[in-house]
Design an enzyme around this catalytic site. Structure first.
Site, PDB file in Angstrom:
ATOM      1  N   GLY A   1       0.816  -1.211   0.000  1.00 38.65           N
ATOM      2  CA  GLY A   1       0.000   0.000   0.000  1.00 38.65           C
ATOM      3  C   GLY A   1       0.847   1.257   0.000  1.00 38.65           C
ATOM      4  O   GLY A   1       0.321   2.368   0.118  1.00 38.65           O
TER       5      GLY A   1
ATOM      6  N   HIS B   1      -5.351  16.012   1.643  1.00 42.81           N
ATOM      7  CA  HIS B   1      -4.835  15.166   2.714  1.00 42.81           C
ATOM      8  C   HIS B   1      -4.270  16.028   3.843  1.00 42.81           C
ATOM      9  O   HIS B   1      -4.112  17.244   3.700  1.00 42.81           O
ATOM     10  CB  HIS B   1      -3.733  14.240   2.194  1.00 42.81           C
ATOM     11  CG  HIS B   1      -4.254  13.080   1.412  1.00 42.81           C
ATOM     12  ND1 HIS B   1      -4.557  13.171   0.065  1.00 42.81           N
ATOM     13  CD2 HIS B   1      -4.535  11.800   1.767  1.00 42.81           C
ATOM     14  CE1 HIS B   1      -4.995  12.003  -0.362  1.00 42.81           C
ATOM     15  NE2 HIS B   1      -4.992  11.152   0.655  1.00 42.81           N
TER      16      HIS B   1
ATOM     17  N   LYS C   1       1.450  14.756   4.773  1.00 46.32           N
ATOM     18  CA  LYS C   1       1.650  13.910   3.597  1.00 46.32           C
ATOM     19  C   LYS C   1       2.741  14.504   2.714  1.00 46.32           C
ATOM     20  O   LYS C   1       2.745  15.704   2.440  1.00 46.32           O
ATOM     21  CB  LYS C   1       0.341  13.773   2.809  1.00 46.32           C
ATOM     22  CG  LYS C   1       0.442  12.771   1.666  1.00 46.32           C
ATOM     23  CD  LYS C   1      -0.922  12.418   1.107  1.00 46.32           C
ATOM     24  CE  LYS C   1      -0.830  11.421  -0.036  1.00 46.32           C
ATOM     25  NZ  LYS C   1      -0.220  10.152   0.373  1.00 46.32           N
TER      26      LYS C   1
END
Length: 242
Positions: free
Chosen positions: A74, A131, A135
């Protein structure tokens, strides 16, 4: 029940993954982070879930191949060389790589692909994402996943048909281009909207992540599905049977 190891266990997703693993009836076999021997973790695990960093991907794949166990990836911010390494590892073990493990985002990407295919290039496509302030990569892996879905629906290559970072006198929007815009701030887990703008009408397909647990639950469902597969490269679409 499976023994699941987490690479990147001290990151934002690590603690959430451990909790979801145990809630799902599996055993958390341990975590590995920067400086740890991933091979040792792989040796005591039935499969690995990787939410670490692109720089660690090659060694993580090597550990999974060495132990002969599946791996769910991921990690975002991957480049062509990383995908090449995944392709190589998939000759030996089952590998599932995705820009987002959410089941909802997986279905959203399917809808985006369908819309892009059916509406045609006369409709402009813009992808907007937001986000949290910490990030480090943009556009997000999810935004790129949605962009790939849109490009796939149109039968074009995303890399040569995308626009981002518009500033100043950029000229008119490129015909058929897929645009990206990234926002950062606060503690937003993830917001993504795909806007399809036609002549005097507009469609918006969107997804809101309210908690990181949705990514962990999707990752564990992917791991459960991947565990019974033969060597190869897989996607979240296949987990949902799309």
């Amino acid at each position: 029940m499976a023994n699941i190891g987490v690479i990147g266990s001290k990151g934002a997703m690590g603690e959430v993954l451990r909790r979801v693993i145990e809630e799902s009836g599996h055993d958390f076999s341990g975590g590995a982070d920067k400086g740890d021997d991933v091979g040792k973790l792989a040796d005591v695990s039935d499969l690995l879930v990787d939410f670490s960093a692109p720089a660690a991907l090659q060694s993580n794949l090597h550990a999974a191949v060495g132990a002969g166990i599946p791996i769910v990836i991921g990690t975002t911010g991957l480049e062509r060389k990383h995908h090449d390494a995944i392709d190589q590892a998939a000759h030996a073990i089952p590998v599932l790589q995705t820009g987002n493990t959410s089941l909802g985002v997986t279905l959203l990407a399917h809808l985006v692909r369908e819309a892009a295919q059916r509406l045609g290039k006369g409709w402009d496509i813009e992808i907007l994402e937001m986000h949290h302030r910490r990030k480090v990569d943009a556009p997000s892996g999810t935004a790129l996943l949605l962009g790939d879905a849109a490009a796939g629906g149109r039968g074009i290559d995303l890399a040569t048909n995308s626009e981002s970072g518009r500033d100043g006198a950029t000229g008119p929007r490129g015909e058929g281009a897929i645009g990206f815009a990234a926002l950062r701030g606060g503690t937003v887990a993830g917001e993504h909207s795909v806007i399809l703008a036609g002549e005097e009408e507009r469609i918006t397909l969107s997804h809101s992540a309210e908690n990181r647990a949705i990514f962990a639950r999707g990752a564990i469902r992917a791991a459960e599905w991947l565990r019974t597969r033969e060597a190869g490269r897989y996607s979240m679409d296949q987990v949902l049977g799309i």
